[in-house]
Design a protein around this motif. Sequence first.
Motif, PDB file in Angstrom:
ATOM      1  N   LEU A   9       9.544   0.976   6.355  1.00  0.00           N
ATOM      2  CA  LEU A   9       9.484   1.788   7.456  1.00  0.00           C
ATOM      3  C   LEU A   9       7.775   2.207   7.926  1.00  0.00           C
ATOM      4  CD1 LEU A   9      11.154   3.171   9.888  1.00  0.00           C
ATOM      5  CD2 LEU A   9      11.340   5.147   8.416  1.00  0.00           C
ATOM      6  N   LEU A  10       7.418   2.673   6.902  1.00  0.00           N
ATOM      7  CA  LEU A  10       5.936   2.953   7.076  1.00  0.00           C
ATOM      8  C   LEU A  10       5.119   1.834   7.346  1.00  0.00           C
ATOM      9  CD1 LEU A  10       5.702   5.675   4.494  1.00  0.00           C
ATOM     10  CD2 LEU A  10       5.570   5.937   6.779  1.00  0.00           C
ATOM     11  N   ALA A  11       5.427   0.766   6.766  1.00  0.00           N
ATOM     12  CA  ALA A  11       4.637  -0.564   7.102  1.00  0.00           C
ATOM     13  C   ALA A  11       4.747  -0.920   8.716  1.00  0.00           C
ATOM     14  CB  ALA A  11       4.896  -1.672   6.250  1.00  0.00           C
ATOM     15  N   GLY A  12       6.227  -0.977   8.919  1.00  0.00           N
ATOM     16  CA  GLY A  12       6.668  -1.351  10.371  1.00  0.00           C
ATOM     17  C   GLY A  12       5.877  -0.413  11.481  1.00  0.00           C
ATOM     18  N   ILE A  13       5.848   0.923  11.017  1.00  0.00           N
ATOM     19  CA  ILE A  13       5.217   1.694  11.894  1.00  0.00           C
ATOM     20  C   ILE A  13       3.565   1.765  12.100  1.00  0.00           C
ATOM     21  CG2 ILE A  13       4.595   4.467  12.312  1.00  0.00           C
ATOM     22  CD1 ILE A  13       7.494   5.018  11.063  1.00  0.00           C
ATOM     23  N   GLU A  14       3.049   1.527  10.736  1.00  0.00           N
ATOM     24  CA  GLU A  14       1.775   1.186  10.913  1.00  0.00           C
ATOM     25  C   GLU A  14       1.251   0.192  11.665  1.00  0.00           C
ATOM     26  OE1 GLU A  14      -1.732   0.227   7.510  1.00  0.00           O
ATOM     27  OE2 GLU A  14      -0.307   1.971   6.995  1.00  0.00           O
ATOM     28  N   ASN A  15       1.958  -0.953  11.552  1.00  0.00           N
ATOM     29  CA  ASN A  15       1.545  -2.353  12.196  1.00  0.00           C
ATOM     30  C   ASN A  15       1.683  -2.203  13.522  1.00  0.00           C
ATOM     31  OD1 ASN A  15       0.343  -3.957  10.027  1.00  0.00           O
ATOM     32  ND2 ASN A  15       2.171  -3.563   8.975  1.00  0.00           N
ATOM     33  N   LYS A  16       2.803  -1.502  14.038  1.00  0.00           N
ATOM     34  CA  LYS A  16       3.252  -1.266  15.346  1.00  0.00           C
ATOM     35  C   LYS A  16       2.412  -0.521  16.216  1.00  0.00           C
ATOM     36  CE  LYS A  16       6.499  -1.082  18.742  1.00  0.00           C
ATOM     37  NZ  LYS A  16       7.016  -2.185  19.289  1.00  0.00           N
ATOM     38  N   LYS A  17       1.772   0.642  15.525  1.00  0.00           N
ATOM     39  CA  LYS A  17       0.527   1.130  16.075  1.00  0.00           C
ATOM     40  C   LYS A  17      -0.819   0.503  16.125  1.00  0.00           C
ATOM     41  CE  LYS A  17       1.959   5.897  14.685  1.00  0.00           C
ATOM     42  NZ  LYS A  17       1.453   7.203  14.041  1.00  0.00           N
ATOM     43  N   SER A  18      -1.044  -0.351  15.191  1.00  0.00           N
ATOM     44  CA  SER A  18      -2.346  -1.036  15.369  1.00  0.00           C
ATOM     45  C   SER A  18      -2.079  -2.080  16.398  1.00  0.00           C
ATOM     46  CB  SER A  18      -2.605  -1.582  14.042  1.00  0.00           C
ATOM     47  OG  SER A  18      -1.613  -2.477  13.447  1.00  0.00           O
ATOM     48  N   VAL A  30      19.887   5.324 -15.072  1.00  0.00           N
ATOM     49  CA  VAL A  30      20.217   4.028 -14.376  1.00  0.00           C
ATOM     50  C   VAL A  30      20.649   4.428 -13.060  1.00  0.00           C
ATOM     51  CG1 VAL A  30      21.800   2.091 -14.465  1.00  0.00           C
ATOM     52  CG2 VAL A  30      20.609   2.745 -16.532  1.00  0.00           C
ATOM     53  N   ASN A  31      21.637   5.310 -12.892  1.00  0.00           N
ATOM     54  CA  ASN A  31      22.090   5.626 -11.639  1.00  0.00           C
ATOM     55  C   ASN A  31      21.106   6.135 -10.845  1.00  0.00           C
ATOM     56  OD1 ASN A  31      24.902   5.272 -12.632  1.00  0.00           O
ATOM     57  ND2 ASN A  31      25.331   7.286 -13.006  1.00  0.00           N
ATOM     58  N   ASN A  32      20.276   6.892 -11.398  1.00  0.00           N
ATOM     59  CA  ASN A  32      19.078   7.352 -10.257  1.00  0.00           C
ATOM     60  C   ASN A  32      18.071   6.371  -9.835  1.00  0.00           C
ATOM     61  OD1 ASN A  32      20.024  10.150  -9.896  1.00  0.00           O
ATOM     62  ND2 ASN A  32      19.389  10.671 -12.019  1.00  0.00           N
ATOM     63  N   PHE A  33      17.897   5.442 -10.767  1.00  0.00           N
ATOM     64  CA  PHE A  33      16.966   4.350 -10.487  1.00  0.00           C
ATOM     65  C   PHE A  33      17.535   3.476  -9.364  1.00  0.00           C
ATOM     66  CE2 PHE A  33      14.014   5.258 -13.858  1.00  0.00           C
ATOM     67  CZ  PHE A  33      12.785   5.068 -13.129  1.00  0.00           C
ATOM     68  N   THR A  34      18.946   3.356  -9.818  1.00  0.00           N
ATOM     69  CA  THR A  34      19.585   2.006  -8.657  1.00  0.00           C
ATOM     70  C   THR A  34      20.091   2.923  -7.279  1.00  0.00           C
ATOM     71  OG1 THR A  34      21.620   2.498  -9.904  1.00  0.00           O
ATOM     72  CG2 THR A  34      20.191   0.514 -10.381  1.00  0.00           C
ATOM     73  N   LEU A  53      12.390   3.735  -2.067  1.00  0.00           N
ATOM     74  CA  LEU A  53      10.872   3.295  -2.025  1.00  0.00           C
ATOM     75  C   LEU A  53      11.071   2.222  -1.225  1.00  0.00           C
ATOM     76  CD1 LEU A  53       8.230   3.087  -3.629  1.00  0.00           C
ATOM     77  CD2 LEU A  53       9.165   1.452  -5.154  1.00  0.00           C
ATOM     78  N   ILE A  54      12.012   1.130  -1.113  1.00  0.00           N
ATOM     79  CA  ILE A  54      11.899  -0.135  -0.316  1.00  0.00           C
ATOM     80  C   ILE A  54      12.107   0.402   1.167  1.00  0.00           C
ATOM     81  CG2 ILE A  54      13.369  -2.111   0.259  1.00  0.00           C
ATOM     82  CD1 ILE A  54      13.739  -2.234  -2.871  1.00  0.00           C
ATOM     83  N   ALA A  55      12.921   1.325   1.282  1.00  0.00           N
ATOM     84  CA  ALA A  55      13.235   1.704   2.743  1.00  0.00           C
ATOM     85  C   ALA A  55      12.053   2.324   3.431  1.00  0.00           C
ATOM     86  CB  ALA A  55      14.429   2.454   2.988  1.00  0.00           C
ATOM     87  N   LYS A 100       0.909  -1.043   0.035  1.00  0.00           N
ATOM     88  CA  LYS A 100      -0.099   0.064   0.066  1.00  0.00           C
ATOM     89  C   LYS A 100       1.045   1.236   0.160  1.00  0.00           C
ATOM     90  CE  LYS A 100      -1.871   1.486   3.746  1.00  0.00           C
ATOM     91  NZ  LYS A 100      -2.430   1.895   5.138  1.00  0.00           N
ATOM     92  N   HIS A 101       1.973   1.272   0.942  1.00  0.00           N
ATOM     93  CA  HIS A 101       2.915   2.448   0.899  1.00  0.00           C
ATOM     94  C   HIS A 101       3.783   2.763  -0.368  1.00  0.00           C
ATOM     95  CE1 HIS A 101       1.551   3.907   4.909  1.00  0.00           C
ATOM     96  NE2 HIS A 101       1.677   2.690   5.470  1.00  0.00           N
ATOM     97  N   ALA A 102       3.965   1.526  -0.743  1.00  0.00           N
ATOM     98  CA  ALA A 102       5.091   1.421  -1.934  1.00  0.00           C
ATOM     99  C   ALA A 102       3.911   2.118  -3.257  1.00  0.00           C
ATOM    100  CB  ALA A 102       5.197   0.363  -2.307  1.00  0.00           C
ATOM    101  N   LYS A 103       2.854   1.777  -3.304  1.00  0.00           N
ATOM    102  CA  LYS A 103       1.851   2.227  -4.338  1.00  0.00           C
ATOM    103  C   LYS A 103       1.500   3.693  -4.168  1.00  0.00           C
ATOM    104  CE  LYS A 103      -0.624  -1.905  -5.742  1.00  0.00           C
ATOM    105  NZ  LYS A 103      -2.080  -2.547  -5.685  1.00  0.00           N
ATOM    106  N   LYS A 104       1.591   4.176  -3.030  1.00  0.00           N
ATOM    107  CA  LYS A 104       1.267   5.756  -2.566  1.00  0.00           C
ATOM    108  C   LYS A 104       2.577   6.455  -3.001  1.00  0.00           C
ATOM    109  CE  LYS A 104      -1.792   6.378   0.879  1.00  0.00           C
ATOM    110  NZ  LYS A 104      -2.013   6.524   2.307  1.00  0.00           N
ATOM    111  N   SER A 105       3.566   6.043  -2.937  1.00  0.00           N
ATOM    112  CA  SER A 105       4.891   6.628  -2.838  1.00  0.00           C
ATOM    113  C   SER A 105       5.660   6.745  -4.309  1.00  0.00           C
ATOM    114  CB  SER A 105       5.829   6.485  -1.924  1.00  0.00           C
ATOM    115  OG  SER A 105       6.302   5.131  -1.995  1.00  0.00           O
TER     116      SER A 105
END
Length: 107
Positions: free
Chosen positions: A93-102, A76-80, A87-89, A43-48
């Motif tokens: 991080l947001l998934a961990g925070i969201e699930n920790k709060k819930s 290539v340099n900017n994507f990698t 995007l991954i980090a 969900k957060h990856a799609k949003k960002s």
Amino acid sequence: MIESVSAANISTPIKTQKKPQASISVKSNKESKSNPYFDSFVKHAKKSTPTLLILTGVWTAIDKTSRNIPIKKSLVNNFTGFFAPVLIASSALLAGIENKKSSESKK
């Protein structure tokens, strides 16, 4: 058209199974714990993604003009170096925070 449908109904039936199959599946504890994290990550990856793509494009244009490198190499340099790690980090991080709060709000 009607003849072909009625011809299909005349065919011999397929042998049916005598034992009914259970429709309920039991999930392991580990699998049920990780699903909310995965769903939240997606969900957060799609949003960002749109925002990060715009930033990657801006950085590519800046690299192209300031460093005089080919646009393909700059992309290539900017994507990698920027898009994928951020995007991954950030999604993790947001998934961990969201699930920790819930999980804390359930207690």
